[in-house]
Design an enzyme around this catalytic site. Structure first.
Site, short mmCIF file in Angstrom:
data_model
loop_
_atom_site.label_atom_id
_atom_site.label_comp_id
_atom_site.label_asym_id
_atom_site.label_seq_id
_atom_site.Cartn_x
_atom_site.Cartn_y
_atom_site.Cartn_z
N ASP A 1 0.81 -1.22 0.00
CA ASP A 1 0.00 0.00 0.00
C ASP A 1 0.85 1.27 0.00
OD1 ASP A 1 -2.23 -1.74 0.32
OD2 ASP A 1 -1.89 -1.77 2.48
N GLU B 1 -11.38 1.04 -3.18
CA GLU B 1 -10.63 1.44 -1.98
C GLU B 1 -9.41 2.23 -2.40
OE1 GLU B 1 -9.94 -2.46 -0.32
OE2 GLU B 1 -8.37 -2.93 -1.76
#
Ligand SMILES: *[C@@H]1O[C@H](CO)[C@@H](O)[C@H](O)[C@H]1NC(C)=O
Ligand SMILES: *[C@@H]1O[C@H](CO)[C@@H](O)[C@H](O)[C@H]1NC(C)=O
Ligand SMILES: *[C@@H]1O[C@H](CO)[C@@H](O)[C@H](O)[C@H]1NC(C)=O
Ligand SMILES: *[C@@H]1O[C@H](CO)[C@@H](O)[C@H](O)[C@H]1NC(C)=O
Ligand SMILES: *[C@@H]1O[C@H](CO)[C@@H](O)[C@H](O)[C@H]1NC(C)=O
Ligand SMILES: *[C@@H]1O[C@H](CO)[C@@H](O)[C@H](O)[C@H]1NC(C)=O
Ligand SMILES: *[C@@H]1O[C@H](CO)[C@@H](O)[C@H](O)[C@H]1NC(C)=O
Ligand SMILES: *[C@@H]1O[C@H](CO)[C@@H](O)[C@H](O)[C@H]1NC(C)=O
Ligand SMILES: *[C@@H]1O[C@H](CO)[C@@H](O)[C@H](O)[C@H]1NC(C)=O
Ligand SMILES: *[C@@H]1O[C@H](CO)[C@@H](O)[C@H](O)[C@H]1NC(C)=O
Length: 592
Positions: free
Chosen positions: A38, A213
């Site tokens: 991420d 997301e």
């Protein structure tokens, strides 16, 4: 535009003239190998033209590692956003290995570095508000860990939160809504100092992929560009975009979506998604994303989700065009090579030569699982200088149920596996006394996925073999009862996939009382070899077994190689273990 992934992984042979080619550069992916999911990266001209990246850490502590680079190639660990228990005490309480810190966003605004992220308790239902603890950290000096604030909490039922500032200076946060409730990206005005947020507004739902997301909003040419990840973080992962003239929408979907994915390709680099964008000093755009070096088989990927870098072309008034991810890349000229970076950690490609000298501290890249009990880790204690003393925890690396450990902690410290091939070894002095006392080395992914080679006090009759290469029989002699306790070398693994049965071999008689060397080696892409021998006689070093790394290819994290000490459930009072001569030798990176 929709066709490029058919050739992803094939390095195009450019027909351009050498002069034009010289303007571009070649480099390799992954940019940051090992457990660094991420990514969120920025370029800060005010801080000496430096790039900074943050990544997810789940239950690892210290959390939210920060890397800096001048040239997008040499990345140095400069510290961690989450480096003191008082910043976020609840990290001690997380249940499940998929819990902890998810997806930080790193931003620089008006002299302040901001990290907005979520402490997730993945044990709770999606619609349980207490599952999502959204938090903000700020710092005025990213090289100084102590400058990072305590967490400021804000209300949001979701994750992957990202701050932005509109042109009038007002701050907002965009985040991914708990997708099982309803999948969507939400925006609200926010005071990043107090955590007070306005009403959440649903601005886009993505293109229909699972779990929209990882949103970020970029303001360019009077457009609000919204970037998102979709498809979940596995083989279907992709990056999509939309834009609007107004912050609150309506957002129009980019007809060229997905802008970046390796889904449905045969590339070694899979799961590409969860991206961020930034510009270098020359004004060129770059994208970072997470990727897993697994190939479409998706069975051998112990390092988990790593950071890849791609050049991005962003023409005025148009959506950006991203180059596909592969191991060999060609793109914008890189900034001049420089290793002139402050910060306490190593560069990403460095190995470890650590001797725990008196007066030294635990290296900055050493990692625990949740908070350590600091008294359990002593460098160069008087009775054993040049060693790290570990006091045992009652709980072993699996702990109670593989999910929880709680405040009493697990004595474990390690470093990320960052190379396909490596040798990790340490020397161990350990004189266990009570049944179950154990110290050793581990390939640790989660509490439910780890492969351990330890010295453990066990009854003689639990032996299953004689250590390979030694010919002394199991030392069961007249007068010794079968229940007599002796130190034994034990391999024990736990995973959701099959692992070999425990292997238990008495420490060979000729090694008794000696310092042992324990070694874990990845000699190919699929297997780890676990070996042991007396530290002063390497010719006696032998491999106990080789184990497939599929056992530690799972979920959200990546392998940490480390050392542990436990009583395996007995009340405290177990003997400490002394680890010395810590080595991690990088031996090769597979990119294809
Ligand atoms: C952080 O939290 C701790 C514990 O609540 C508190 O003692 C400390 O003063 C706080 N630090 C800052 C900078 O607010
Ligand atoms: C985590 O699990 C443990 C043991 O099952 C339980 O005692 C604890 O309350 C749980 N913690 C949270 C925050 O749910
Ligand atoms: C997102 O999906 C929800 C649930 O289906 C729907 O109510 C909402 O209007 C959608 N939002 C947008 C911006 O399209
Ligand atoms: C991959 O292929 C499947 C089946 O054709 C398709 O449904 C899916 O959308 C594709 N995924 C991506 C990210 O292109
Ligand atoms: C240089 O890299 C950029 C970004 O990837 C690309 O658009 C351009 O075509 C490349 N130029 C050459 C000459 O390869
Ligand atoms: C490193 O820190 C020193 C002392 O704070 C400072 O003078 C120097 O400019 C810094 N160097 C870089 C490359 O940031
Ligand atoms: C130790 O590990 C074993 C196997 O992984 C597990 O069954 C057991 O519950 C653990 N015990 C303690 C006290 O951590
Ligand atoms: C086992 O028995 C032998 C012979 O009685 C004795 O010499 C030896 O010390 C015993 N071993 C241990 C570990 O107690
Ligand atoms: C080892 O011996 C003890 C004591 O005789 C006995 O209780 C135990 O079951 C034996 N264990 C094994 C694995 O045979
Ligand atoms: C890696 O080594 C193991 C053990 O020697 C062997 O079984 C396996 O086939 C090897 N894998 C590859 C991809 O070469």
């Amino acid at each position: 535009m929709m066709m490029w992934w058919l050739t992803a992984g094939v390095v195009p042979v450019s027909a351009t003239t050498p002069m034009l080619r010289a303007l571009n550069s070649s480099y390799y992916n992954p940019m940051l190998p090992g457990f660094h999911p991420d990514p969120s990266c920025i370029f800060v001209s005010e801080w000496d033209d430096t790039f900074f990246c943050a990544s997810s850490s789940f239950n690892a502590f210290p959390g939210v590692p920060l890397h800096a680079s001048k040239d997008l190639q040499n990345w140095k660990l400069i510290g961690h956003t989450l480096n003191r228990q008082e910043q976020l005490p609840c990290l001690a309480e997380t249940n499940r290995s998929t819990s902890g810190i998810w997806a930080p966003t790193l931003r620089y605004h008006d002299g302040i570095f901001w990290v907005v992220t979520t402490l997730v308790d993945d044990d709770r239902a999606d619609d349980d508000a207490s599952r999502w603890d959204n938090i903000i950290f700020r710092s005025d000096d990213p090289y100084n860990p102590l400058s990072w604030s305590n967490a400021t909490h804000f209300d949001f039922e979701g994750y992957d939160t990202s701050p932005l500032w509109d042109e009038d200076g007002k701050a907002y946060i965009v985040g991914g809504h708990a997708w099982k409730v309803f999948p969507g990206l939400l925006l609200a005005e926010a005071n990043l100092y107090t955590g007070k947020v306005g009403e959440w507004s649903n601005i886009w739902n993505g293109t229909g992929g699972t779990a929209p997301e990882g949103p970020h909003i970029y303001i360019k040419d009077s457009w609000y560009y919204l970037l998102a990840a979709e498809g979940g973080t596995g083989l279907e992962h992709m990056v999509t975009m939309a834009r609007s003239r107004h912050l609150y929408g309506p957002y129009e979907t980019n007809p060229a979506n997905p802008v970046l994915t390796n889904s449905n390709t045969s590339s070694y680099f899979q799961t590409v998604g969860h991206a961020d964008l930034f510009q270098d000093a020359s004004g060129n755009w770059w994208g970072v994303a997470l990727s897993t070096r697994s190939g479409p088989d998706y069975t051998n990927y112990p390092m988990g989700r790593e950071i890849v870098l791609v050049p991005v072309t962003w023409a005025p008034d148009e959506f950006p065009v991203w180059s596909p991810v592969s191991g060999d890349m060609n793109g914008w000229a890189l900034p001049p090579t420089s290793k002139d970076i402050n910060g306490s950690g190593p560069f990403i490609d460095e190995g470890d030569v650590i001797d725990f000298a008196p007066g030294s501290a635990l290296p900055a890249h050493f990692t625990h699982w949740r908070f350590p009990i600091s008294e359990s880790y002593t460098i160069a204690p008087p009775e054993h200088p040049n060693a790290l003393r570990l006091r045992p925890s009652r709980l072993n690396l699996t702990a109670l149920n593989g999910n929880y450990a709680g405040p009493e902690g697990q004595t474990f410290v390690g470093r990320r596996q960052q190379d396909t091939l490596f040798t990790f070894s340490v020397d161990l002095d350990f004189a266990p006394e009570n049944p179950g006392d154990e110290a050793g080395v581990s390939v640790f992914l989660t509490q439910n996925h780890h492969l351990d080679l330890g010295v453990v006090m066990l009854p003689l009759n639990s032996s299953t073999t004689v250590f390979p290469g030694t010919d002394n029989p199991i030392p069961l002699r007249e007068g010794n009862s079968s229940s007599q306790l002796i130190p034994q070398l034990r391999f024990r693994g736990i995973s959701y996939t099959a692992v070999p049965e425990d292997i238990i071999a008495p420490v060979p008689a000729e090694w008794t009382g000696k310092t042992l060397r324990l070694e874990i080696r990845a000699s190919n892409m699929t297997h780890y070899a676990f070996s042991a021998g007396p530290a002063d006689s390497m010719s006696q070093m032998n491999t106990l077994l080789e184990v497939s790394n599929t056992a530690v290819s799972w979920g959200f994290t990546g392998v940490i190689l480390g050392i542990y000490c436990t009583t395996n459930g007995h009340e405290m009072g177990g003997e400490p273990a002394y680890f010395s001569r810590w080595r991690y030798i990088p031996q090769g990176q597979f990119r294809d």
